[in-house]
Scaffold this motif. Structure first.
Motif, PDB file in Angstrom:
ATOM      1  N   ALA A   1      51.243  65.166  44.770  1.00  0.00           N
ATOM      2  CA  ALA A   1      50.918  63.751  45.016  1.00  0.00           C
ATOM      3  C   ALA A   1      52.044  62.819  44.568  1.00  0.00           C
ATOM      4  N   ARG A   2      52.873  63.261  43.593  1.00  0.00           N
ATOM      5  CA  ARG A   2      53.965  62.408  43.102  1.00  0.00           C
ATOM      6  C   ARG A   2      55.135  62.330  44.076  1.00  0.00           C
ATOM      7  N   ASP A   3      55.223  63.316  44.977  1.00  0.00           N
ATOM      8  CA  ASP A   3      56.353  63.356  45.897  1.00  0.00           C
ATOM      9  C   ASP A   3      56.109  62.447  47.095  1.00  0.00           C
ATOM     10  N   THR A   4      57.152  61.724  47.460  1.00  0.00           N
ATOM     11  CA  THR A   4      57.030  60.797  48.570  1.00  0.00           C
ATOM     12  C   THR A   4      57.501  61.445  49.866  1.00  0.00           C
ATOM     13  N   MET A   5      57.086  60.826  50.962  1.00  0.00           N
ATOM     14  CA  MET A   5      57.559  61.244  52.277  1.00  0.00           C
ATOM     15  C   MET A   5      58.056  60.000  53.004  1.00  0.00           C
ATOM     16  N   VAL A   6      59.219  60.131  53.629  1.00  0.00           N
ATOM     17  CA  VAL A   6      59.786  59.026  54.394  1.00  0.00           C
ATOM     18  C   VAL A   6      59.919  59.479  55.845  1.00  0.00           C
ATOM     19  N   LEU A   7      59.356  58.679  56.746  1.00  0.00           N
ATOM     20  CA  LEU A   7      59.550  58.917  58.179  1.00  0.00           C
ATOM     21  C   LEU A   7      60.923  58.397  58.551  1.00  0.00           C
ATOM     22  N   PHE A   8      61.672  59.200  59.327  1.00  0.00           N
ATOM     23  CA  PHE A   8      63.063  58.835  59.600  1.00  0.00           C
ATOM     24  C   PHE A   8      63.392  59.065  61.066  1.00  0.00           C
ATOM     25  N   SER A   9      64.217  58.168  61.592  1.00  0.00           N
ATOM     26  CA  SER A   9      64.752  58.355  62.941  1.00  0.00           C
ATOM     27  C   SER A   9      66.219  57.971  62.952  1.00  0.00           C
ATOM     28  N   SER A  10      67.074  58.917  63.323  1.00  0.00           N
ATOM     29  CA  SER A  10      68.500  58.619  63.453  1.00  0.00           C
ATOM     30  C   SER A  10      68.749  57.726  64.661  1.00  0.00           C
ATOM     31  N   GLU A  11      67.832  57.755  65.618  1.00  0.00           N
ATOM     32  CA  GLU A  11      67.980  56.924  66.823  1.00  0.00           C
ATOM     33  C   GLU A  11      67.747  55.447  66.515  1.00  0.00           C
ATOM     34  N   SER A  12      66.659  55.158  65.818  1.00  0.00           N
ATOM     35  CA  SER A  12      66.280  53.757  65.586  1.00  0.00           C
ATOM     36  C   SER A  12      66.667  53.237  64.208  1.00  0.00           C
ATOM     37  N   GLY A  13      66.993  54.152  63.277  1.00  0.00           N
ATOM     38  CA  GLY A  13      67.291  53.717  61.905  1.00  0.00           C
ATOM     39  C   GLY A  13      66.044  53.594  61.048  1.00  0.00           C
ATOM     40  N   LEU A  14      64.880  53.936  61.616  1.00  0.00           N
ATOM     41  CA  LEU A  14      63.631  53.910  60.853  1.00  0.00           C
ATOM     42  C   LEU A  14      63.786  54.741  59.583  1.00  0.00           C
ATOM     43  N   GLY A  15      63.385  54.180  58.441  1.00  0.00           N
ATOM     44  CA  GLY A  15      63.409  54.907  57.176  1.00  0.00           C
ATOM     45  C   GLY A  15      64.704  54.761  56.382  1.00  0.00           C
ATOM     46  N   ARG A  16      65.746  54.242  57.006  1.00  0.00           N
ATOM     47  CA  ARG A  16      67.050  54.166  56.328  1.00  0.00           C
ATOM     48  C   ARG A  16      66.981  53.299  55.064  1.00  0.00           C
ATOM     49  N   ASP A  17      66.456  52.076  55.207  1.00  0.00           N
ATOM     50  CA  ASP A  17      66.406  51.157  54.058  1.00  0.00           C
ATOM     51  C   ASP A  17      65.499  51.711  52.957  1.00  0.00           C
ATOM     52  N   GLU A  18      64.359  52.275  53.367  1.00  0.00           N
ATOM     53  CA  GLU A  18      63.416  52.839  52.399  1.00  0.00           C
ATOM     54  C   GLU A  18      64.076  53.976  51.608  1.00  0.00           C
ATOM     55  N   LEU A  19      64.839  54.804  52.314  1.00  0.00           N
ATOM     56  CA  LEU A  19      65.507  55.940  51.667  1.00  0.00           C
ATOM     57  C   LEU A  19      66.603  55.461  50.721  1.00  0.00           C
ATOM     58  N   TRP A  20      67.386  54.463  51.143  1.00  0.00           N
ATOM     59  CA  TRP A  20      68.437  53.943  50.253  1.00  0.00           C
ATOM     60  C   TRP A  20      67.832  53.321  49.000  1.00  0.00           C
ATOM     61  N   GLN A  21      66.705  52.644  49.155  1.00  0.00           N
ATOM     62  CA  GLN A  21      66.059  52.041  47.982  1.00  0.00           C
ATOM     63  C   GLN A  21      65.635  53.130  46.990  1.00  0.00           C
ATOM     64  N   MET A  22      65.056  54.206  47.518  1.00  0.00           N
ATOM     65  CA  MET A  22      64.634  55.315  46.672  1.00  0.00           C
ATOM     66  C   MET A  22      65.839  55.974  45.996  1.00  0.00           C
ATOM     67  N   ILE A  23      66.915  56.166  46.767  1.00  0.00           N
ATOM     68  CA  ILE A  23      68.132  56.775  46.214  1.00  0.00           C
ATOM     69  C   ILE A  23      68.704  55.901  45.106  1.00  0.00           C
ATOM     70  N   ALA A  24      68.752  54.602  45.327  1.00  0.00           N
ATOM     71  CA  ALA A  24      69.300  53.675  44.316  1.00  0.00           C
ATOM     72  C   ALA A  24      68.475  53.739  43.029  1.00  0.00           C
ATOM     73  N   GLU A  25      67.144  53.796  43.177  1.00  0.00           N
ATOM     74  CA  GLU A  25      66.268  53.865  41.993  1.00  0.00           C
ATOM     75  C   GLU A  25      66.475  55.161  41.232  1.00  0.00           C
ATOM     76  N   ARG A  26      66.558  56.287  41.965  1.00  0.00           N
ATOM     77  CA  ARG A  26      66.752  57.584  41.301  1.00  0.00           C
ATOM     78  C   ARG A  26      68.144  57.694  40.676  1.00  0.00           C
ATOM     79  N   ALA A  27      69.136  57.165  41.370  1.00  0.00           N
ATOM     80  CA  ALA A  27      70.520  57.258  40.876  1.00  0.00           C
ATOM     81  C   ALA A  27      70.690  56.484  39.578  1.00  0.00           C
ATOM     82  N   ALA A  28      69.861  55.477  39.384  1.00  0.00           N
ATOM     83  CA  ALA A  28      69.970  54.639  38.188  1.00  0.00           C
ATOM     84  C   ALA A  28      69.301  55.270  36.970  1.00  0.00           C
ATOM     85  N   THR A  29      68.566  56.379  37.153  1.00  0.00           N
ATOM     86  CA  THR A  29      67.838  56.979  36.031  1.00  0.00           C
ATOM     87  C   THR A  29      68.752  57.860  35.195  1.00  0.00           C
TER      88      THR A  29
END
Length: 195
Positions: free
Chosen positions: A167-195
Motif C-alpha cells: 500500500a505504501r508503493d505508488t503507481m504513476v500512469l505514464f505516456s511517452s506520447e503525451s507526457g502524461l505522468g512526467r511532472d508527477e514522476l519528477w516531483q516524486m524523484i525530487a522528494e526522494r532525492a532530497a532524503t
C-alpha cells in the motif's frame, strides 16, 4: 522540472565503475521493450539520448544519465528477453542484485510495466526483490495512451493485484506520447532525492 543539462556518463558493470560524485540515484527496471528508454527520453526532454531499439535486450550494462547535476537516472538491462543467453541473464541478475543490495545512493527504484498487460513473472520477481531489500519503489505503468482512459482504473488494479503491491508503493500512469505522468514522476524523484 526544467531540464538544463543532461549527460550520459558511463555504462557500468561493476561497483568500482559507478560514479563517485555522491549524487542521488533513481534506477529503472523493466522487461525488454517495456519503454524504459522512451520514458527516460520523455523525462529529460530529449529525443534519443537513451537509445530506443526495436531489438530487445540492447542495454547490457547500468547506463548512468546525470540530470541537472543533481540526480542520476540509472537504466538497468531489460529482463525477460529469450534471445539473451542463460549465462548473460545470470550475469545481469548478479549485476543488478549487487547494485540493489549495496548502492547506498539509490533513493528510488522505478519498476516499469506495460499498462496493457498483467505484469509478467519476471516483473513479480523484480518487485519481490525490491521489497526484500526494502527499496522505495514506484511502479510506472507506461503506454497509457494505448488504453482508453475509461479502462485505466481496471488496468491499474490488475497491475497492483498481480504484483501484490504494498500500500505504501505508488503507481504513476505514464505516456511517452503525451507526457502524461512526467511532472508527477519528477516531483516524486525530487522528494526522494532530497532524503
Amino acid at each position: 522540472m526544467k531540464i538544463k543539462d543532461v549527460q550520459f556518463v558511463i555504462s557500468a558493470v561493476r561497483p568500482e565503475q559507478y560514479p563517485e560524485d555522491g549524487l542521488p540515484e533513481i534506477a529503472l527496471a523493466g522487461r525488454s521493450n517495456v519503454g524504459k528508454s522512451s520514458l527516460i527520453n520523455t523525462m529529460i526532454m530529449r529525443k534519443n539520448l537513451a537509445r530506443t531499439s526495436s531489438q530487445p535486450g540492447k542495454t547490457q550494462q547500468l547506463n548512468y544519465y546525470r540530470v541537472n547535476d543533481m540526480v542520476y537516472l540509472v537504466d538497468f538491462p531489460g529482463y525477460g528477453y529469450a534471445k539473451v543467453s542463460k549465462v548473460q541473464r545470470e550475469k545481469f541478475g548478479v549485476m543488478i542484485e549487487t547494485y540493489l543490495r549495496e548502492r547506498e545512493l539509490l533513493k528510488l527504484q522505478l519498476l516499469v510495466v506495460d499498462i496493457r498487460h498483467a505484469p509478467s513473472a519476471d516483473d513479480c520477481l523484480m518487485y519481490d526483490w525490491l521489497k526484500h531489500y526494502d527499496i522505495p519503489t514506484c511502479v510506472v505503468a507506461t503506454k497509457a495512451d494505448k488504453v482508453p482512459k475509461s479502462k485505466w482504473p481496471k488496468h491499474m488494479k490488475l497491475v497492483r493485484e498481480t504484483l501484490g503491491m504494498d500500500a505504501r508503493d505508488t503507481m504513476v500512469l505514464f505516456s511517452s506520447e503525451s507526457g502524461l505522468g512526467r511532472d508527477e514522476l519528477w516531483q516524486m524523484i525530487a522528494e526522494r532525492a532530497a532524503t
